[in-house]
Design a protein around this motif. Structure first.
Motif, PDB file in Angstrom:
ATOM      1  N   ALA A 113       0.830  -1.207   0.000  1.00 53.89           N
ATOM      2  CA  ALA A 113       0.000   0.000   0.000  1.00 53.89           C
ATOM      3  C   ALA A 113       0.863   1.255   0.000  1.00 53.89           C
ATOM      4  O   ALA A 113       2.019   1.237   0.431  1.00 53.89           O
ATOM      5  CB  ALA A 113      -0.909   0.000   1.233  1.00 53.89           C
ATOM      6  N   GLY A 114       0.269   2.327  -0.502  1.00 49.33           N
ATOM      7  CA  GLY A 114       0.920   3.631  -0.456  1.00 49.33           C
ATOM      8  C   GLY A 114       0.645   4.294   0.890  1.00 49.33           C
ATOM      9  O   GLY A 114      -0.465   4.189   1.416  1.00 49.33           O
ATOM     10  N   GLY A 115       1.631   4.961   1.450  1.00 49.97           N
ATOM     11  CA  GLY A 115       1.495   5.606   2.758  1.00 49.97           C
ATOM     12  C   GLY A 115       0.926   7.008   2.638  1.00 49.97           C
ATOM     13  O   GLY A 115       1.458   7.854   1.909  1.00 49.97           O
ATOM     14  N   MET A 190      -4.106   2.534 -12.239  1.00 40.53           N
ATOM     15  CA  MET A 190      -3.171   3.665 -12.168  1.00 40.53           C
ATOM     16  C   MET A 190      -2.992   4.057 -10.703  1.00 40.53           C
ATOM     17  O   MET A 190      -3.880   3.845  -9.880  1.00 40.53           O
ATOM     18  CB  MET A 190      -3.661   4.864 -12.999  1.00 40.53           C
ATOM     19  N   LEU A 191      -1.835   4.602 -10.414  1.00 44.82           N
ATOM     20  CA  LEU A 191      -1.634   5.159  -9.080  1.00 44.82           C
ATOM     21  C   LEU A 191      -2.388   6.485  -9.025  1.00 44.82           C
ATOM     22  O   LEU A 191      -3.021   6.891  -9.987  1.00 44.82           O
ATOM     23  CB  LEU A 191      -0.134   5.296  -8.801  1.00 44.82           C
ATOM     24  N   GLU A 192      -2.320   7.162  -7.869  1.00 46.50           N
ATOM     25  CA  GLU A 192      -3.177   8.326  -7.683  1.00 46.50           C
ATOM     26  C   GLU A 192      -2.461   9.621  -8.071  1.00 46.50           C
ATOM     27  O   GLU A 192      -1.231   9.713  -8.031  1.00 46.50           O
ATOM     28  CB  GLU A 192      -3.625   8.409  -6.223  1.00 46.50           C
ATOM     29  N   THR A 193      -3.259  10.626  -8.387  1.00 44.52           N
ATOM     30  CA  THR A 193      -2.723  11.969  -8.606  1.00 44.52           C
ATOM     31  C   THR A 193      -2.467  12.609  -7.236  1.00 44.52           C
ATOM     32  O   THR A 193      -3.020  12.152  -6.213  1.00 44.52           O
ATOM     33  CB  THR A 193      -3.727  12.851  -9.370  1.00 44.52           C
ATOM     34  N   GLU A 196      -5.659  13.369  -5.604  1.00 46.85           N
ATOM     35  CA  GLU A 196      -6.353  12.172  -5.098  1.00 46.85           C
ATOM     36  C   GLU A 196      -5.736  11.699  -3.784  1.00 46.85           C
ATOM     37  O   GLU A 196      -6.459  11.303  -2.852  1.00 46.85           O
ATOM     38  CB  GLU A 196      -6.327  11.059  -6.157  1.00 46.85           C
ATOM     39  N   TYR A 197      -4.414  11.712  -3.696  1.00 47.60           N
ATOM     40  CA  TYR A 197      -3.767  11.328  -2.423  1.00 47.60           C
ATOM     41  C   TYR A 197      -4.235  12.243  -1.296  1.00 47.60           C
ATOM     42  O   TYR A 197      -4.515  11.794  -0.184  1.00 47.60           O
ATOM     43  CB  TYR A 197      -2.238  11.370  -2.542  1.00 47.60           C
ATOM     44  N   LYS A 198      -4.316  13.551  -1.611  1.00 44.98           N
ATOM     45  CA  LYS A 198      -4.761  14.501  -0.594  1.00 44.98           C
ATOM     46  C   LYS A 198      -6.190  14.180  -0.156  1.00 44.98           C
ATOM     47  O   LYS A 198      -6.520  14.149   1.033  1.00 44.98           O
ATOM     48  CB  LYS A 198      -4.671  15.930  -1.154  1.00 44.98           C
ATOM     49  N   VAL A 208      -3.225   3.459   1.126  1.00 45.18           N
ATOM     50  CA  VAL A 208      -4.108   3.204  -0.030  1.00 45.18           C
ATOM     51  C   VAL A 208      -3.564   2.050  -0.853  1.00 45.18           C
ATOM     52  O   VAL A 208      -2.366   1.948  -1.073  1.00 45.18           O
ATOM     53  CB  VAL A 208      -4.266   4.473  -0.912  1.00 45.18           C
ATOM     54  N   GLY A 209      -4.472   1.187  -1.293  1.00 41.91           N
ATOM     55  CA  GLY A 209      -4.079   0.068  -2.149  1.00 41.91           C
ATOM     56  C   GLY A 209      -5.245  -0.364  -3.014  1.00 41.91           C
ATOM     57  O   GLY A 209      -6.327   0.229  -2.970  1.00 41.91           O
ATOM     58  N   MET A 210      -4.995  -1.405  -3.787  1.00 38.55           N
ATOM     59  CA  MET A 210      -5.974  -1.811  -4.817  1.00 38.55           C
ATOM     60  C   MET A 210      -6.579  -3.190  -4.546  1.00 38.55           C
ATOM     61  O   MET A 210      -7.094  -3.826  -5.466  1.00 38.55           O
ATOM     62  CB  MET A 210      -5.287  -1.810  -6.189  1.00 38.55           C
ATOM     63  N   ILE A 232       3.948  -0.667   3.692  1.00 40.23           N
ATOM     64  CA  ILE A 232       3.974   0.652   3.049  1.00 40.23           C
ATOM     65  C   ILE A 232       5.128   0.643   2.039  1.00 40.23           C
ATOM     66  O   ILE A 232       6.295   0.591   2.427  1.00 40.23           O
ATOM     67  CB  ILE A 232       4.169   1.769   4.096  1.00 40.23           C
ATOM     68  N   THR A 233       4.769   0.653   0.747  1.00 41.17           N
ATOM     69  CA  THR A 233       5.815   0.508  -0.280  1.00 41.17           C
ATOM     70  C   THR A 233       6.257   1.842  -0.877  1.00 41.17           C
ATOM     71  O   THR A 233       7.286   1.913  -1.545  1.00 41.17           O
ATOM     72  CB  THR A 233       5.328  -0.400  -1.426  1.00 41.17           C
ATOM     73  N   ASP A 234       5.475   2.884  -0.660  1.00 43.92           N
ATOM     74  CA  ASP A 234       5.840   4.207  -1.184  1.00 43.92           C
ATOM     75  C   ASP A 234       5.073   5.252  -0.386  1.00 43.92           C
ATOM     76  O   ASP A 234       3.944   5.016   0.018  1.00 43.92           O
ATOM     77  CB  ASP A 234       5.494   4.328  -2.677  1.00 43.92           C
ATOM     78  N   MET A 235       5.726   6.387  -0.160  1.00 43.22           N
ATOM     79  CA  MET A 235       5.063   7.456   0.607  1.00 43.22           C
ATOM     80  C   MET A 235       4.410   8.437  -0.361  1.00 43.22           C
ATOM     81  O   MET A 235       4.999   8.841  -1.355  1.00 43.22           O
ATOM     82  CB  MET A 235       6.071   8.164   1.513  1.00 43.22           C
ATOM     83  N   CYS A 236       3.170   8.818  -0.038  1.00 45.66           N
ATOM     84  CA  CYS A 236       2.341   9.586  -0.971  1.00 45.66           C
ATOM     85  C   CYS A 236       1.964  10.961  -0.455  1.00 45.66           C
ATOM     86  O   CYS A 236       1.044  11.599  -0.971  1.00 45.66           O
ATOM     87  CB  CYS A 236       1.083   8.788  -1.282  1.00 45.66           C
ATOM     88  N   THR A 237       2.643  11.418   0.609  1.00 42.46           N
ATOM     89  CA  THR A 237       2.388  12.772   1.098  1.00 42.46           C
ATOM     90  C   THR A 237       3.043  13.759   0.131  1.00 42.46           C
ATOM     91  O   THR A 237       3.994  13.395  -0.575  1.00 42.46           O
ATOM     92  CB  THR A 237       2.972  12.940   2.512  1.00 42.46           C
TER      93      THR A 237
HETATM   94  N1  HPA Z   1      -1.656   3.656  -4.482  1.00 37.31           N
HETATM   95  C1  HPA Z   1      -2.412   2.589  -4.707  1.00 37.31           C
HETATM   96  N2  HPA Z   1      -1.965   1.356  -4.541  1.00 37.31           N
HETATM   97  C2  HPA Z   1      -0.708   1.190  -4.138  1.00 37.31           C
HETATM   98  C3  HPA Z   1       0.130   2.264  -3.899  1.00 37.31           C
HETATM   99  C4  HPA Z   1      -0.357   3.567  -4.086  1.00 37.31           C
HETATM  100  O1  HPA Z   1       0.335   4.568  -3.902  1.00 37.31           O
HETATM  101  N3  HPA Z   1       1.333   1.759  -3.501  1.00 37.31           N
HETATM  102  C5  HPA Z   1       1.206   0.417  -3.499  1.00 37.31           C
HETATM  103  N4  HPA Z   1      -0.027   0.068  -3.891  1.00 37.31           N
END
Ligand code: HPA
Length: 271
Positions: A113-115, A190-193, A196-198, A208-210, A232-237
């Motif tokens: 998931a994204g952090g 697709m990942l988020e804009t 969208e993360y905000k 967030v994940g799928m 948490i595989t990537d930070m999205c702040t």
């Molecule tokens: N968004 C959605 N799914 C994900 C993400 C993300 O940033 N990272 C890993 N899975």
């Protein structure tokens, strides 16, 4: 509606000498190493099981593993199904329903998931304590399957509090930070804009994940206690958002793999 489920269940029973699993486990992206901890007794390809959907994502291998983990009988989904692959929600949760018919008493789920919570860091684990479903559908839509559960299942306590507390104790004993939080499930792929993360953060999500939420809804419909954990595989702040590649996600998940494996193994030992 039950017949395909019964046929898949019967096939698995016939090909595993009626192995009766106590616990079901869904392994998410890059977390396959838990299988190395299992005394494997049977391994079935999804492709051979009647009515089972077949996995298309390259990082998932598509097998049901049955064996012993920490001395307990487990059934493990090595590879799961996502809505974005084009499966119906019914297909996404088909294996969960089959595992229940095989007799599992609890379900354990992992995902990448994204952090969204700024206190988090890449490769940390987050125990899911609640969720928000932003998938465009859910597996309970349509005629209710009364044999499995009620029309309007309660969702006021989806994630088993006792297992959350047990997980926190395991992490404390092993001296690593285990986060807790709300997981929001989006369709992807697709990942988020940034906007969208905000938005996801504002509505109350920590990650967030799928995946996960459809399977968990089907499990709770059947009254199964659920434990779920995200890597948490990537930070999205906004300050830490960067272009994400699947390779980076897999690398971050691989780094967390030993902790994830230990956590699930020890939690199963405690049940
Ligand atoms: N968004 C959605 N799914 C994900 C993400 C993300 O940033 N990272 C890993 N899975």
């Amino acid at each position: 509606m039950m017949q395909p489920l019964h046929e898949a269940t019967a096939y698995i029973q016939q090909n595993t000498d009626n192995f009766a699993p106590e616990f079901g486990i869904i392994l998410g992206t890059g977390l396959g190493a838990l299988v190395n901890e299992i005394e494997v007794q049977y391994s079935l390809s999804y492709a051979d099981i009647p009515h089972f959907p077949v996995s298309t994502v390259e990082s998932h291998s598509g097998r049901l593993i049955l064996g012993l983990l920490a001395g307990r009988r487990v059934i493990v989904m090595q590879g799961r199904f996502h809505y974005y692959e084009g499966y119906s929600m019914e297909q996404v949760v088909f294996p969960i329903r089959v595992m229940r018919l095989l007799g599992i008493q609890k379900l354990f789920v992992s995902n990448a998931a994204g952090g969204l919570n700024p206190a988090f860091n890449t490769s940390e684990l987050m125990v899911i304590t609640d969720h928000i479903n932003l998938q465009p559908s859910n597996p309970l839509i349509g005629k209710n399957i009364d044999e499995l559960g009620p029309r309007f299942p309660d969702m006021s306590d989806v994630y088993d509090e006792h297992m959350v507390r047990q997980a926190m104790v395991i992490a404390e004993d092993a001296d690593f930070d285990l986060r807790e939080g709300v997981y929001v499930s989006v369709p992807g792929p697709m990942l988020e804009t940034p906007a969208e993360y905000k938005y996801l953060s504002v509505i109350g999500a920590d990650a967030v994940g799928m995946s996960t939420v459809p399977e968990v809804i089907a499990a709770r419909h059947m009254g199964l206690p659920v434990f779920a954990v995200s890597v948490i595989t990537d930070m999205c702040t906004p300050d830490r958002l960067k272009k994400v590649k699947l390779a980076d996600i897999l690398e971050a998940a691989a780094k967390a793999e030993p902790r994830m494996t230990m956590l699930i193994r020890e939690l199963i030992r405690m049940q």
